[in-house]
Design an enzyme around this catalytic site. Structure first.
Site, PDB file in Angstrom:
ATOM      1  N   MET A 337      80.011  25.261  25.837  1.00  0.00           N
ATOM      2  CA  MET A 337      81.375  25.809  26.104  1.00  0.00           C
ATOM      3  C   MET A 337      82.260  24.728  26.765  1.00  0.00           C
ATOM      4  O   MET A 337      83.480  24.437  26.267  1.00  0.00           O
ATOM      5  CB  MET A 337      81.271  26.719  27.432  1.00  0.00           C
ATOM      6  CG  MET A 337      82.312  27.506  27.822  1.00  0.00           C
ATOM      7  SD  MET A 337      83.069  28.408  26.694  1.00  0.00           S
ATOM      8  CE  MET A 337      82.029  29.893  26.938  1.00  0.00           C
ATOM      9  N   ASP A 356      79.533  14.852  32.290  1.00  0.00           N
ATOM     10  CA  ASP A 356      78.041  15.419  32.274  1.00  0.00           C
ATOM     11  C   ASP A 356      77.327  14.401  33.071  1.00  0.00           C
ATOM     12  O   ASP A 356      77.627  13.394  33.571  1.00  0.00           O
ATOM     13  CB  ASP A 356      77.508  15.736  30.918  1.00  0.00           C
ATOM     14  CG  ASP A 356      76.740  17.311  30.962  1.00  0.00           C
ATOM     15  OD1 ASP A 356      75.922  17.117  31.917  1.00  0.00           O
ATOM     16  OD2 ASP A 356      76.954  17.935  30.059  1.00  0.00           O
ATOM     17  N   VAL A 413      80.044  24.383  34.047  1.00  0.00           N
ATOM     18  CA  VAL A 413      78.549  24.188  34.013  1.00  0.00           C
ATOM     19  C   VAL A 413      77.731  25.384  34.275  1.00  0.00           C
ATOM     20  O   VAL A 413      78.497  26.580  34.148  1.00  0.00           O
ATOM     21  CB  VAL A 413      78.232  23.127  35.553  1.00  0.00           C
ATOM     22  CG1 VAL A 413      78.873  21.829  35.385  1.00  0.00           C
ATOM     23  CG2 VAL A 413      78.691  23.982  36.582  1.00  0.00           C
ATOM     24  N   GLU A 415      75.837  29.015  35.342  1.00  0.00           N
ATOM     25  CA  GLU A 415      76.316  30.163  36.050  1.00  0.00           C
ATOM     26  C   GLU A 415      75.147  29.994  37.419  1.00  0.00           C
ATOM     27  O   GLU A 415      74.564  30.839  37.595  1.00  0.00           O
ATOM     28  CB  GLU A 415      76.197  31.407  35.456  1.00  0.00           C
ATOM     29  CG  GLU A 415      77.323  31.717  34.410  1.00  0.00           C
ATOM     30  CD  GLU A 415      78.611  31.960  35.169  1.00  0.00           C
ATOM     31  OE1 GLU A 415      79.153  32.863  35.370  1.00  0.00           O
ATOM     32  OE2 GLU A 415      79.458  30.873  35.318  1.00  0.00           O
ATOM     33  N   LYS A 420      77.632  24.687  40.883  1.00  0.00           N
ATOM     34  CA  LYS A 420      79.003  24.842  41.100  1.00  0.00           C
ATOM     35  C   LYS A 420      79.520  24.177  42.317  1.00  0.00           C
ATOM     36  O   LYS A 420      80.466  23.518  42.427  1.00  0.00           O
ATOM     37  CB  LYS A 420      79.542  26.182  40.568  1.00  0.00           C
ATOM     38  CG  LYS A 420      79.273  26.543  39.239  1.00  0.00           C
ATOM     39  CD  LYS A 420      79.767  28.016  39.158  1.00  0.00           C
ATOM     40  CE  LYS A 420      79.593  28.483  37.654  1.00  0.00           C
ATOM     41  NZ  LYS A 420      80.140  27.846  36.715  1.00  0.00           N
ATOM     42  N   SER A 442      82.071  33.130  34.210  1.00  0.00           N
ATOM     43  CA  SER A 442      82.189  34.502  33.447  1.00  0.00           C
ATOM     44  C   SER A 442      81.871  35.650  34.291  1.00  0.00           C
ATOM     45  O   SER A 442      82.285  36.719  34.080  1.00  0.00           O
ATOM     46  CB  SER A 442      81.446  34.478  32.366  1.00  0.00           C
ATOM     47  OG  SER A 442      80.003  34.449  32.504  1.00  0.00           O
ATOM     48  N   HIS A 463      88.622  31.408  32.674  1.00  0.00           N
ATOM     49  CA  HIS A 463      87.132  32.040  31.672  1.00  0.00           C
ATOM     50  C   HIS A 463      87.590  31.894  30.216  1.00  0.00           C
ATOM     51  O   HIS A 463      88.320  32.784  29.569  1.00  0.00           O
ATOM     52  CB  HIS A 463      86.980  33.372  32.245  1.00  0.00           C
ATOM     53  CG  HIS A 463      85.894  33.924  31.392  1.00  0.00           C
ATOM     54  ND1 HIS A 463      85.833  35.490  31.188  1.00  0.00           N
ATOM     55  CD2 HIS A 463      84.866  33.368  30.806  1.00  0.00           C
ATOM     56  CE1 HIS A 463      84.706  35.613  30.332  1.00  0.00           C
ATOM     57  NE2 HIS A 463      84.266  34.538  30.243  1.00  0.00           N
TER      58      HIS A 463
END
Length: 739
Positions: A337, A356, A413, A415, A420, A442, A463
């Site tokens: 993503m 990252d 990153v 879910e 987060k 999401s 999103h």
């Protein structure tokens, strides 16, 4: 010779140069004034003995975007108003109004003097039909050339001679595919299909068109001459008997007969090719006027043209916030993503810091852009230089300090709240004070994620949908404290990367994720009811969804669905009601480790690009009942009604506040049956009373998940529609008003 939208200049050789350049418009479109001008121009060219031929070109970067669909919308509104007084007169007025352009183009085609279209840039819809009506065409030989008849994508079909001319000019299979799919052609493809005659560099385009006229362009089309033969022979011939039944079968397979526009197109072509051109054009016009009256066409025009155009222009952007000049953004998380977000951003000419955990992971994310650009280069859609420039815009690094001069940072990153929280704190430590921070979550509520932020006013949800480079929708989520400045930044960014935004308020799953999971859930509930898996999948596609609910479950990942269910169960505690969904997901994910496409086993088994339904499904849900125990029409309705009902609930909760965003978001976000115009248009098309009664019927038969909400019941009682009760606001909104 004065015209509103055109200029006409005749040279010493008697060649008229007609330049189309609409005042105060970024692109030429066909409206009433353009039709008036064209009608007069043709008459003037014919009447002037000094003019031997004419070249039509554009004074703008593109030739034409096609017809102004708001003109058709106005024609339709007039028809519905008049129909109450005199149905026959209203139908006649609609037919005559909708075929006026056809008659003008036919007038050009048979005027006795040759016209050549010099096509620069994009040429769509009615603009393409104008070019096809000319006696020859030359296209610009660069990447800006795009020729198409995309009307089927908004519920219509080419209604100004496009169906008849294309099928008389090119191979039947290539022509019908071009028409039915609304394809866009590059110059080389258009030339190989004989839809254009030549190409030339931009600077020599008009000169080349004039040379064609001087060399001799016949002012009579082949189909107006005696002895004309169709490229593939008559409809009723051995070749025709092979082609047309197959064409009808493909139409049924691809559309499930849900689209009156494509159905009308196929009928127009099949019947028109058996007639002389004037009668063929009349057949096309009759089918076009019929399709124009269908609710499917009206809904698709409204959602996929009018509403989408309004949202793309910033209908929901706060008006009092200055436009943002976005120079650099940060993306945290270089997975699939995050890498996709970095690619579309760099493609828009914006610098990207891709972060990252280590250099290798960041580089892997950047390699995704390398791979996509390499494919574009191999297909001739980009150059090696384009690739180098794009990759140079992406700075892959594990160093958060590189975010210091970013205008916007998007976190992409896992879910997981804790993950987060950590990246939010690390990013904000490096960000400048005015920078906006966005989460690509999401499902997790934005307001709760913003608790980790030291500046919640600058915190927003953006999103994206996967794959980012292909999916056109972006869902913007407002937290309780999100400011108008953050909303404006998000919308300006989405506009810069040429995607369509919808703005929603905070809730679990927001809009798109919440509704799409009801589609997957209903498929699982059908499994529990004993519906055969193949029948469930076919019902989904027959209803107009792009894939069946079990296939979609595999795509979004069954383990993710299980995590969402588990998180919801934890949050709701004793109020959570377990059902077959929990049992099926637990069996699939926890006990059998079938996660979906990601590990090549879910409800389907995957071998490369091939997939087949898993034979072990009955071991999880029990032996299915015979297919004839179920009504396929009811299965189709269950799948669509559940999604529309959930949308109505979300609207009542004020997570959704704009009917346009509900409809556009449902089509672009999760492929809700486009022919309906979207989830709320589906309810309006059925009528709220009929929809509520159907929900009540399903509640008795299939359970309380179909119980209609209070808003729907009240609207049904008062015979109200969503677009009538909640008309879209043309003015820009604000985060404060939405929240």
């Amino acid at each position: 010779m004065a015209y509103t939208n055109f200029t006409l200049e005749t040279d010493a050789d008697g060649i008229a140069l007609i330049t189309w350049d609409m005042p105060e418009k970024s692109m030429n479109v066909i409206d009433i004034s353009v039709m008036d001008d064209l009608d007069k121009i043709i008459a003037d060219v014919v009447a002037d003995a000094a003019i031997k031929g004419a070249v039509i070109t554009s004074g703008k970067a593109a030739f034409s975007g096609g017809a102004d669909l708001t003109m058709l919308d106005g024609l339709l509104k007039g028809f519905h108003k008049e129909r109450r007084k005199d149905a026959e007169a209203a139908a006649k007025t609609l037919f005559e109004g909708s075929r006026r352009l056809t008659l003008i183009y036919r007038k050009l085609e048979t005027c006795g003097k040759p016209f050549v279209a010099a096509i620069n840039g994009t040429c769509m819809g009615g603009g393409t039909e104008l070019a096809l009506a000319c006696h020859a065409r030359v296209g610009v030989e660069d990447d800006s050339f795009k020729l198409g008849l995309p009307e089927v994508k908004v519920g219509l079909f080419p209604g100004a001679g496009g169906t008849q001319r294309v099928m008389r000019m090119t191979d039947a299979q290539a022509g019908l595919t071009f028409l039915m799919q609304g394809q866009t052609l590059r110059a080389d493809k258009a030339r190989s299909m004989k839809l254009i005659d030549d190409t030339a560099p931009a600077k020599k385009l008009v000169e080349t068109a004039k040379k064609m006229l001087k060399a001799g362009v016949k002012p009579v089309k082949p189909w107006d001459e005696k002895g004309f033969k169709l490229p593939n022979g008559p409809v009723y011939s051995p070749a025709g008997f092979q082609f047309w039944p197959a064409a009808n079968a493909i139409y049924r397979r691809e559309t499930q007969d849900n689209y009156p526009g494509i159905r009308g197109l196929l009928k127009s072509v099949f019947e028109g090719l058996q007639l002389p051109m004037d009668l063929a054009l009349q057949v096309e016009s009759r089918y076009f006027a019929h399709v124009l009256q269908t609710p499917e066409a009206a809904n698709m025009i409204r959602s996929l043209f009018v509403s989408m155009q309004e949202l793309n222009k910033g209908a929901r952007r706060p008006a009092d916030v200055k436009p943002n000049k976005i120079k650099k953004i940060g993306v945290i998380g270089a997975g699939f993503m995050g890498a996709g977000i970095a690619y579309v951003t760099a493609k828009a000419g914006i610098d990207v810091v891709l972060i990252d955990r280590d250099q290798a992971a960041a580089d892997k994310g950047k390699a995704h852009s390398d791979e996509l650009m390499s494919k574009s280069v191999s297909r001739g859609q980009a150059t090696a230089e384009d690739k180098e420039k794009l990759l140079a815009r992406i700075n892959a690094t594990p160093d958060y300090d590189q975010l210091a001069d970013c205008d916007l940072v998007i976190e992409a990153v896992f879910e997981d709240r804790e993950v987060k929280r950590v990246v939010t704190e690390k990013a904000e430590a490096a960000l400048k004070a005015k920078a906006i921070y966005a989460s690509n979550t999401s499902t997790l509520p934005i307001s709760s994620l913003a608790e980790a932020s030291s500046r919640p006013k600058n915190f927003i949800g953006i999103h994206f949908f996967s794959p980012v480079d292909k999916m056109m929708l972006v869902e913007v989520i407002l937290g309780k404290k999100t400011s108008d400045k953050a909303l404006a930044m998000a919308l300006d960014y989405i506009k810069a990367i040429k995607k369509t935004p919808i703005v929603v308020n905070d809730s679990r799953g927001f809009y798109t994720s919440r509704v799409v999971m009801t589609y997957v859930r209903e498929g699982l509930m059908m499994l529990a009811d004993g519906v055969p898996a193949a029948m469930i999948e076919n019902a989904g596609k027959m209803a107009g969804m792009p894939v069946g609910p079990l296939s979609l479950g595999d795509e979004v990942a069954l383990d993710l669905a299980w995590k969402i269910v588990s998180a919801t169960r934890k949050d709701l505690g004793v109020n959570y009601v377990e059902g077959p969904l929990d049992n099926i997901l637990e069996e699939m994910v926890v006990k059998r480790e079938r996660f979906g496409r990601k590990n090549s086993k879910g409800f389907y088994d995957y071998k490369g690009k091939e997939k087949s339904l898993w034979a072990g499904i009955p071991d999880v849900v029990g032996k299915p009942k015979p297919a004839d125990a179920f009504n396929v029409e009811e299965l189709k309705q269950r799948l669509l009604v559940m999604q529309a009902l959930e949308t109505a609930r979300i609207f009542e909760e004020k997570c959704l506040t704009d009917v346009r965003e509900a409809d556009v978001g449902s089509i672009l976000g999760f492929g809700f049956a486009p022919y309906t115009g979207g989830t709320l248009s589906y309810i309006d098309m059925m009528g709220t009373h009929a929809f509520v009664e159907l929900c009540k019927k399903f509640t008795k038969k299939w359970g309380p998940r179909f119980k209609p909400n209070k808003l729907l019941r009240e609207m049904a009682k008062n015979n109200e529609s969503f677009y009538g009760k909640f008309p879209p606001q043309g003015e820009a909104g604000s985060a404060a008003e939405a929240a």
